[in-house]
Scaffold this active site. Sequence first.
Site, short mmCIF file in Angstrom:
data_model
loop_
_atom_site.label_atom_id
_atom_site.label_comp_id
_atom_site.label_asym_id
_atom_site.label_seq_id
_atom_site.Cartn_x
_atom_site.Cartn_y
_atom_site.Cartn_z
N GLU A 35 0.87 -1.19 0.00
CA GLU A 35 0.00 0.00 0.00
C GLU A 35 0.90 1.23 0.00
O GLU A 35 1.72 1.42 0.88
CB GLU A 35 -0.93 -0.02 1.22
CG GLU A 35 -1.69 1.25 1.47
CD GLU A 35 -2.48 1.75 0.27
OE1 GLU A 35 -3.28 0.99 -0.29
OE2 GLU A 35 -2.27 2.92 -0.13
N CYS A 43 -12.16 4.67 0.11
CA CYS A 43 -13.43 4.76 0.83
C CYS A 43 -13.21 5.22 2.27
O CYS A 43 -13.87 6.15 2.74
CB CYS A 43 -14.12 3.40 0.80
SG CYS A 43 -15.61 3.37 1.79
N CYS A 48 -15.90 7.68 0.82
CA CYS A 48 -17.23 7.51 1.42
C CYS A 48 -17.31 7.96 2.88
O CYS A 48 -18.22 8.70 3.26
CB CYS A 48 -17.66 6.05 1.39
SG CYS A 48 -16.91 4.99 0.17
N LYS A 51 -16.39 11.69 3.75
CA LYS A 51 -17.41 12.48 3.05
C LYS A 51 -18.74 12.47 3.80
O LYS A 51 -19.37 13.50 4.00
CB LYS A 51 -17.58 11.91 1.63
CG LYS A 51 -18.62 12.55 0.83
CD LYS A 51 -19.80 11.77 0.35
CE LYS A 51 -20.06 10.37 0.48
NZ LYS A 51 -20.31 9.63 -0.72
N ALA A 115 4.15 -0.48 -5.19
CA ALA A 115 4.57 -1.71 -5.87
C ALA A 115 4.22 -1.62 -7.34
O ALA A 115 3.26 -0.95 -7.72
CB ALA A 115 3.87 -2.91 -5.24
N GLY A 176 -20.59 17.25 -12.66
CA GLY A 176 -22.03 17.14 -12.41
C GLY A 176 -22.40 15.80 -11.81
O GLY A 176 -23.58 15.46 -11.69
N TYR A 178 -21.86 12.50 -8.82
CA TYR A 178 -22.26 12.43 -7.42
C TYR A 178 -21.28 13.16 -6.50
O TYR A 178 -21.69 13.82 -5.54
CB TYR A 178 -22.52 10.98 -6.98
CG TYR A 178 -21.31 10.13 -6.65
CD1 TYR A 178 -20.89 9.99 -5.34
CD2 TYR A 178 -20.60 9.45 -7.64
CE1 TYR A 178 -19.79 9.20 -5.02
CE2 TYR A 178 -19.52 8.66 -7.34
CZ TYR A 178 -19.11 8.53 -6.03
OH TYR A 178 -18.03 7.76 -5.72
N GLU A 182 -22.39 16.10 -4.03
CA GLU A 182 -22.23 15.90 -2.58
C GLU A 182 -21.42 17.03 -1.96
O GLU A 182 -21.79 17.60 -0.93
CB GLU A 182 -21.56 14.55 -2.32
CG GLU A 182 -22.50 13.39 -2.67
CD GLU A 182 -21.87 12.00 -2.53
OE1 GLU A 182 -22.63 11.04 -2.49
OE2 GLU A 182 -20.63 11.89 -2.46
N HIS A 438 -46.64 3.54 10.22
CA HIS A 438 -47.09 4.92 10.29
C HIS A 438 -46.72 5.57 11.63
O HIS A 438 -46.81 4.89 12.65
CB HIS A 438 -48.61 4.93 10.12
CG HIS A 438 -49.19 6.30 10.10
ND1 HIS A 438 -49.06 7.14 9.02
CD2 HIS A 438 -49.90 6.97 11.04
CE1 HIS A 438 -49.67 8.28 9.30
NE2 HIS A 438 -50.18 8.21 10.50
N GLU A 443 -43.45 4.67 4.49
CA GLU A 443 -44.77 4.07 4.22
C GLU A 443 -45.27 4.44 2.82
O GLU A 443 -46.12 3.76 2.26
CB GLU A 443 -45.79 4.45 5.29
CG GLU A 443 -46.18 5.91 5.32
CD GLU A 443 -47.18 6.21 6.45
OE1 GLU A 443 -48.18 5.49 6.56
OE2 GLU A 443 -46.95 7.17 7.20
#
Length: 449
Positions: A35, A43, A48, A51, A115, A176, A178, A182, A438, A443
């Site tokens: 890594e 994420c 994600c 954010k 790597a 434009g 997501y 957001e 309800h 619903e």
Amino acid sequence: MSDYDYDLFVIGAGSGGTRAARVSASYGAKVAVAEEYRVGGTCVIRGCVPKKMLVYGSHFSEDLEDGKNFGWTWDNAQFDWVTLRDKILADVDRLNNAYTDTLKNHDVEILLERAEIAGPHEVKLASGKIVTAKYILIATGAWPDVPEFPGSEYMSTSNEMFHLDKLPETVIISGGGYIANEFAGIFNGLGSEVTVVNRSDVILRGYDESLRDRLLQIALTKGIMYKFNCTFDKIEKREDGSLDVYMDGKTRPVQADVVLAATGRRPKIDGLGLENAGVKINEKDAIIVDDYSRTNVENIYAVGDVTDRVQLTPVAIREGQAFADTVFGDNPRTVDYQCIPSAVFSQPPIASVGLTEGEARNQYGNIKVYSSDFRAMRNVFADRHERSLYKMIVEHQSGKILGLHMIGPDAPEILQAAAIAVKAGLTKQAFDDTVALHPSMAEELVLFK
Ligand SMILES: Cc1cc2nc3c(=O)[nH]c(=O)nc-3n(C[C@H](O)[C@H](O)[C@H](O)COP(=O)(O)OP(=O)(O)OC[C@H]3O[C@@H](n4cnc5c(N)ncnc54)[C@H](O)[C@@H]3O)c2cc1C
């Protein structure tokens, strides 16, 4: 004794790579993962999760306002960006540690360095060391695609937005999709002046048109500005660090503190050495794989955003799991890409599963569309003129639900459960047969007329 240093070498410890590494190791494979930034991937570290925290944080401005009608008063409510930013970054550290611990607990060796592929069974590490593996899994994700024009180097990407020194007074967002919508909601909620600049006149391509229109209408009411069919000419940096943004051939610039490029994400294959093993990519730089995530090279696989199938975390995780089951679990498995629910954490959020009305008309011709256009009870009470819209697309003959689309408070939370029914192929009648819960917004799903 194996002829290789490892049974599996994973490049990239994000959503897909981590799952594949952990599960493969649990099947008894000797696994290492490299890594180059932080374990957890996009994420968890800069996507994600942080954010969503920003979305929560920014929504308090409306909640505080709405609270007045519920009898609450606040004196001198203040927002401090650095407090929110640092709390989020601390939570990212926590998750980074949790992901690291999980891998270590499964005896996965973590190499915190870049790597690249040196041959079909060889990986070269940034330190210069070369290791060998029976299988190589590429899980390097995607990277923001920044447009090229004079001064575009002054644009920020979503990566930097989580680290800003201070809350920008003015933000221009290019895109434009997501991520653009957001961040528009986030900074608008936090008090910045936000303009979304889009080169076409469509936002959130792929989502149902009525929902996109509804979001646009609500976002404009909230004060987010949109410029459509607009392109950037150049950006110049002033001495105070702010930016002069020239657009659409106009000679007078618009000033901004931050210009965010949210114009798509490309598979991250730069310098990955794919050519050293002959791994094939397509015209969008995505690694070409078969249903089992295997590349054209027999022992090299790829999962997640780098394959550009569906760029979502749960999909990368499923692909990583299916890879491990197939290669080390003696249980060949593919991923089912039908009916994947997705959301836009705009304000209000959008959530969607299955075919849009347009897609269903094209594919099925004869469809029925049910919709409920309502104001959530909480919004009525708070005097907030913001209407939710739920749509159910149904095949005329069978009554089978082809798509479900929602915009309104908590839409993603509600849709995840309803998506099970859509995925299971249930009919509208099955929804009608269910007694309403309800009072709730959900619903409306069983009360479509
Ligand atoms: C701002 C933003 C918001 C998002 N919001 C959502 C959301 O709400 N819901 C959702 O489902 N998805 C969301 N996504 C998408 C989601 O983050 C990705 O789909 C997901 O992370 C893909 O997982 P992956 O394993 O393919 O790649 P990643 O998670 O990106 O992991 C790839 C890893 O590989 C590492 N790497 C790359 N090259 C090398 C190399 N040569 N050597 C070593 N390491 C390398 C990277 O540093 C990275 O850690 C969002 C993305 C962004 C940018």
